[in-house]
Motif scaffolding. Sequence first.
Motif, mmCIF file in Angstrom:
data_model
loop_
_atom_site.group_PDB
_atom_site.id
_atom_site.type_symbol
_atom_site.label_atom_id
_atom_site.label_comp_id
_atom_site.label_asym_id
_atom_site.label_seq_id
_atom_site.Cartn_x
_atom_site.Cartn_y
_atom_site.Cartn_z
ATOM 1 N N ARG A 200 -4.894 -2.900 41.651
ATOM 2 C CA ARG A 200 -4.906 -2.733 43.111
ATOM 3 C C ARG A 200 -5.249 -1.302 43.518
ATOM 4 O O ARG A 200 -5.345 -1.016 44.701
ATOM 5 C CB ARG A 200 -3.515 -3.072 43.694
ATOM 6 N N GLU A 201 -5.412 -0.422 42.556
ATOM 7 C CA GLU A 201 -5.636 0.998 42.830
ATOM 8 C C GLU A 201 -4.574 1.533 43.785
ATOM 9 O O GLU A 201 -4.847 2.073 44.849
ATOM 10 C CB GLU A 201 -7.044 1.235 43.394
ATOM 11 N N TRP A 202 -3.369 1.305 43.354
ATOM 12 C CA TRP A 202 -2.225 1.637 44.202
ATOM 13 C C TRP A 202 -1.398 2.688 43.472
ATOM 14 O O TRP A 202 -1.063 2.521 42.301
ATOM 15 C CB TRP A 202 -1.400 0.363 44.433
ATOM 16 N N TYR A 203 -1.093 3.786 44.157
ATOM 17 C CA TYR A 203 -0.382 4.859 43.477
ATOM 18 C C TYR A 203 1.040 4.960 43.982
ATOM 19 O O TYR A 203 1.371 4.463 45.053
ATOM 20 C CB TYR A 203 -1.133 6.181 43.670
ATOM 21 N N LEU A 204 1.875 5.617 43.176
ATOM 22 C CA LEU A 204 3.274 5.761 43.559
ATOM 23 C C LEU A 204 3.433 6.990 44.442
ATOM 24 O O LEU A 204 2.790 8.010 44.226
ATOM 25 C CB LEU A 204 4.140 5.924 42.307
ATOM 26 N N SER A 205 4.273 6.876 45.452
ATOM 27 C CA SER A 205 4.538 8.059 46.271
ATOM 28 C C SER A 205 5.751 8.807 45.723
ATOM 29 O O SER A 205 5.943 9.983 46.018
ATOM 30 C CB SER A 205 4.763 7.653 47.724
ATOM 31 N N ALA A 206 6.574 8.120 44.920
ATOM 32 C CA ALA A 206 7.732 8.786 44.303
ATOM 33 C C ALA A 206 8.160 7.986 43.081
ATOM 34 O O ALA A 206 7.829 6.809 42.938
ATOM 35 C CB ALA A 206 8.890 8.870 45.297
ATOM 36 N N GLY A 207 8.870 8.630 42.164
ATOM 37 C CA GLY A 207 9.428 7.948 40.987
ATOM 38 C C GLY A 207 8.381 7.662 39.928
ATOM 39 O O GLY A 207 7.347 8.315 39.879
ATOM 40 N N ARG A 208 8.636 6.658 39.103
ATOM 41 C CA ARG A 208 7.711 6.325 38.012
ATOM 42 C C ARG A 208 7.521 4.806 37.969
ATOM 43 O O ARG A 208 8.354 4.065 38.500
ATOM 44 C CB ARG A 208 8.271 6.827 36.672
ATOM 45 N N PRO A 209 6.416 4.335 37.393
ATOM 46 C CA PRO A 209 6.206 2.881 37.303
ATOM 47 C C PRO A 209 7.058 2.282 36.181
ATOM 48 O O PRO A 209 7.588 3.005 35.343
ATOM 49 C CB PRO A 209 4.721 2.771 36.967
ATOM 50 N N PHE A 210 7.177 0.949 36.167
ATOM 51 C CA PHE A 210 7.817 0.330 35.001
ATOM 52 C C PHE A 210 6.784 0.187 33.889
ATOM 53 O O PHE A 210 5.581 0.347 34.125
ATOM 54 C CB PHE A 210 8.505 -0.999 35.346
ATOM 55 N N THR A 211 7.272 -0.058 32.658
ATOM 56 C CA THR A 211 6.379 0.004 31.488
ATOM 57 C C THR A 211 6.252 -1.359 30.833
ATOM 58 O O THR A 211 6.925 -2.325 31.216
ATOM 59 C CB THR A 211 6.947 0.968 30.445
ATOM 60 N N GLU A 212 5.379 -1.442 29.812
ATOM 61 C CA GLU A 212 5.238 -2.662 29.010
ATOM 62 C C GLU A 212 6.584 -3.022 28.368
ATOM 63 O O GLU A 212 6.926 -4.199 28.234
ATOM 64 C CB GLU A 212 4.191 -2.459 27.908
ATOM 65 N N GLN A 213 7.321 -1.985 28.007
ATOM 66 C CA GLN A 213 8.641 -2.206 27.395
ATOM 67 C C GLN A 213 9.552 -2.938 28.373
ATOM 68 O O GLN A 213 10.279 -3.853 27.998
ATOM 69 C CB GLN A 213 9.239 -0.841 26.993
ATOM 70 N N ASP A 214 9.498 -2.522 29.669
ATOM 71 C CA ASP A 214 10.302 -3.185 30.695
ATOM 72 C C ASP A 214 9.918 -4.658 30.790
ATOM 73 O O ASP A 214 10.763 -5.529 30.973
ATOM 74 C CB ASP A 214 10.089 -2.518 32.055
ATOM 75 N N VAL A 215 8.611 -4.931 30.670
ATOM 76 C CA VAL A 215 8.144 -6.321 30.753
ATOM 77 C C VAL A 215 8.672 -7.107 29.557
ATOM 78 O O VAL A 215 9.163 -8.223 29.687
ATOM 79 C CB VAL A 215 6.604 -6.372 30.810
ATOM 80 N N LYS A 216 8.573 -6.497 28.378
ATOM 81 C CA LYS A 216 9.017 -7.185 27.161
ATOM 82 C C LYS A 216 10.486 -7.551 27.234
ATOM 83 O O LYS A 216 10.881 -8.662 26.914
ATOM 84 C CB LYS A 216 8.777 -6.277 25.945
ATOM 85 N N SER A 217 11.297 -6.601 27.715
ATOM 86 C CA SER A 217 12.736 -6.857 27.689
ATOM 87 C C SER A 217 13.279 -7.318 29.042
ATOM 88 O O SER A 217 14.496 -7.362 29.229
ATOM 89 C CB SER A 217 13.465 -5.609 27.198
ATOM 90 N N ALA A 218 12.377 -7.668 29.988
ATOM 91 C CA ALA A 218 12.791 -8.204 31.285
ATOM 92 C C ALA A 218 13.872 -7.346 31.942
ATOM 93 O O ALA A 218 14.918 -7.837 32.358
ATOM 94 C CB ALA A 218 13.251 -9.659 31.149
#
Lengths: 409, 228
Positions: A134-152
Amino acid sequence: MVNIPSTMKISLRALKANKMRSSLTMLGIIIGVGAVITMLAVGTGARQEIAEQISSVGSNLLMILPGATTAGGVRMGAGTQSTLSMADAEAIKKECLAVSYVAPSHGGVAQVVYGNQNWSTGITGTTPDILYVREWYLSAGRPFTEQDVKSATKVCLLGQTVVDNLFGDINPVGKIIRIKNVPFTVLGTLESKGQSPTGQDQDDTIYIPVTTSQKKLFGTPFHGMVRIIMVKAKSTEDLNTAEKQITELLRQRHHIGQKQENDFTVRNLTQMMKVEEQSTKVMTLLLGIIASVSLLVGGIGIMNIMLVSVTERTREIGIRMAVGAKTWDIRLQFIIEALTLSLSGGFIGIVIGISSSEILSTVAGWTTIISLFSVILAFCFSALVGIFFGFYPAYKASLLNPVEALRYE
Amino acid sequence: MALIEASAVTKVYQLGDIVVNALCTISLSIEKGEFIAIMGPSGSGKSTFMNILGCLDKPTKGRYLLEGIDVSNLNRDELANIRNKKIGFVFQGFNLLQRTSALENVELPMLYNGVSAEERRQKAAAALRAVGLEGRQNHYSTQLSGGEQQRVAIARALVNGAPIILADEPTGNLDTKTSTEIMRLLKKLNTESNITVILVTHETDIAAYSRRVIKFLDGCIVSDEHIS
């Protein structure tokens, strides 16, 4: 050597002597220039709007929707069937070379609570790729990761509207919100994106890992089901290849035979918009050409009036020649007259063009953009019209025989 | 060297199939400071001759030397330059510009030879003074009487310091009293400033101001008399 200031004075006086005639002649140029500027403003505005839509959705975007279900001969709409899965998304990412990012999504609408505030919004379970797609950037904080997806993991990213409604002025990063009574840690907030092409508030959303959505919030009819897969092609040129690769891959994966219909749809949003952009470009060009025609007609009006003026002032031309006016003295006098008509008409036309564009955008709500280029273009064009259509009458005047011109009644 | 030296000048007009010999072979020489009246009935070629003298028209054949320069070979712009510097025109119908003040009318010849605006105004004002029109500078031509308009025209003819004034029936549109004033003015310019005056007239009493009378008939000079 020609005396420019005096020649200008003479020309201006001649124009002032025939105020009605001069202003009517000018009107042709005023309308022409005004039309050119307004039309270009409308056209550029429309193109800009489309360009903004493309960039707000994300460029080079493909959407894969599940196919329609058929229940007893009644075909339901696209997306009613659940045929797409996480495995499909992973396969696309691995095998389709023209694809750069893949973001499956799964979710629903849920009530979200923080402290004493609550808000109902769309929850989208997806992968970290969504931000690239979506070409969408964060205005604050950090995104979630592949690890977050793996471990729900129970983490989320909030859209600006959600932030405004739940948190007000409080910094949401690190806070815990409850979605359907499940606590989620806010990892980051998304930049504001505004309205989608269809007028929806794109900021009214929450992103969570897709697995969390599937397992902990909304559930799935089968393991790993997703609603939509969004795909970003490597480049605009790759869009069609990507579409073809995905279709082939999914037909294979879904075991669809030669003559069977697809149980999914691939939508090429960017291409649709590019086509629209292209047609607006053509429209702008057409509008500009039509407006230029009216400018041309205005120019012919100038030539007409200048020819009348030369005939009327034959004796004056004779007098000037008798006292020593040379060819270019006479020519410049009439060219400057024509130029004065066309340039002042052009100037008023620019003012009128700009104000009518403003009126169109405030009253009719059209996006209009007045570019400096179009203003300069219109001004130069009207100057050119003045010189071009003024030259022939001026040339005619300069060729008069002084003896005959002096005798002219 | 004579101021004007015309040798074997002819002018032929081609009107469709008809050839009109407007001037038969004319040779004439005019010295600086002369006051000449050209007389003759309508169509006798005197106006054609004046146009050639005034560099408004070129002779078909023959040579015309103005201050030693062969004018018959010059192009349009060179002729315009000669008219601007050497010749002042006075017309029967005055030929002033409409909607233009007396001062600006007199400034007109200087627009075409690069005189600065300030100098133009001063010279034009001086020329108007010389013809007795101080205080009338800002009147438009329509606000001036016939005699005054003709004076403006004479001022315009003088302003570039032209040595020759060509006057085509300068009193034709004026009453007797004004005519006398205009003729006295021309006479004064001739005697005091040594300006060569060549005028076309029908009237013998106007011709009487001159010192040389040239009579035209059917495109030829029939008499050329000096009056003492």
